[in-house]
Design an enzyme around this catalytic site. Structure first.
Site, PDB file in Angstrom:
ATOM      1  N   CYS A  56       0.851  -1.186   0.000  1.00 43.65           N
ATOM      2  CA  CYS A  56       0.000   0.000   0.000  1.00 43.65           C
ATOM      3  C   CYS A  56       0.891   1.241   0.000  1.00 43.65           C
ATOM      4  CB  CYS A  56      -0.907  -0.007   1.225  1.00 43.65           C
ATOM      5  SG  CYS A  56      -1.870   1.511   1.406  1.00 43.65           S
ATOM      6  N   ASP A  63      -0.468  -5.921   0.330  1.00 40.40           N
ATOM      7  CA  ASP A  63      -1.755  -6.243  -0.280  1.00 40.40           C
ATOM      8  C   ASP A  63      -1.570  -7.524  -1.078  1.00 40.40           C
ATOM      9  OD1 ASP A  63      -3.444  -4.075   0.539  1.00 40.40           O
ATOM     10  OD2 ASP A  63      -2.324  -2.773  -0.813  1.00 40.40           O
ATOM     11  N   VAL A  78       2.005 -14.386 -24.696  1.00 36.71           N
ATOM     12  CA  VAL A  78       2.901 -14.154 -23.562  1.00 36.71           C
ATOM     13  C   VAL A  78       3.363 -15.487 -22.983  1.00 36.71           C
ATOM     14  CG1 VAL A  78       3.038 -13.228 -21.218  1.00 36.71           C
ATOM     15  CG2 VAL A  78       1.926 -11.911 -22.998  1.00 36.71           C
ATOM     16  N   LEU A  80       4.443 -17.977 -20.178  1.00 38.87           N
ATOM     17  CA  LEU A  80       3.879 -18.074 -18.827  1.00 38.87           C
ATOM     18  C   LEU A  80       4.888 -17.826 -17.710  1.00 38.87           C
ATOM     19  CD1 LEU A  80       1.410 -21.039 -19.340  1.00 38.87           C
ATOM     20  CD2 LEU A  80       0.905 -18.588 -19.268  1.00 38.87           C
ATOM     21  N   GLU A  98      -5.598   0.147  -7.848  1.00 40.12           N
ATOM     22  CA  GLU A  98      -6.035   0.672  -9.144  1.00 40.12           C
ATOM     23  C   GLU A  98      -4.860   0.827 -10.109  1.00 40.12           C
ATOM     24  OE1 GLU A  98      -8.746   1.835  -5.862  1.00 40.12           O
ATOM     25  OE2 GLU A  98      -6.585   2.035  -6.149  1.00 40.12           O
TER      26      GLU A  98
END
Length: 141
Positions: A56, A63, A78, A80, A98
């Site tokens: 955070c 988080d 892509v 893996l 976000e």
């Protein structure tokens, strides 16, 4: 090379030598792609990465999330292991839910230019708050 550049280079070299091989792989991690084996066939790839962590930017608390990626490849797919290492590179970053999901989308699109991609970050509750962030990208025709 000046004194500061030399010291910085030596510092980086000594830090790289102290890192475990997995830590070096994560630091060097980038989204590697390979040619789509079925260009022209529309198919969906679903990837679930249940060990996403970041910090955070306000509290510094960790988080945890599961990142879900659903995409329809264009010319590139892509790899893996590369996406696993890329996702692991977030674990020491101070970044919001976000911004992390939006940055993953930006980097994913830059790496493989999919026809469509949806990325969902399903963050574990912290402080009785459960957050889910979903972002999408569609290739312009």
């Amino acid at each position: 090379m000046n004194y500061d550049e030399t010291n910085n280079e030596l510092f980086q070299e000594s830090n790289m030598q102290e890192l475990k091989y997995g830590e070096r792989n994560i630091l060097e991690g980038e989204l590697i792609t390979f040619p789509n084996p079925r260009i022209g066939r529309r198919y969906e790839i679903n990837i679930s990465l249940p060990e996403f962590t970041c910090k955070c930017p306000f509290s510094g608390y960790p988080d945890f999330a599961t990142i879900h990626i659903k995409y329809i490849p264009n010319e590139r797919v892509v790899e893996l292991k590369a996406i696993k290492l890329y996702i692991n590179s977030y674990r020491e970053r101070y970044i919001s839910h976000e911004e992390s999901v939006n940055q993953i989308l930006d980097d994913f699109v830059a790496a493989c230019d999919p026809l469509e991609v949806k990325i969902k970050g399903d963050f574990l509750p912290r402080g009785n708050v459960h957050t889910t962030i979903e972002v999408e990208h569609y290739k312009a025709s």
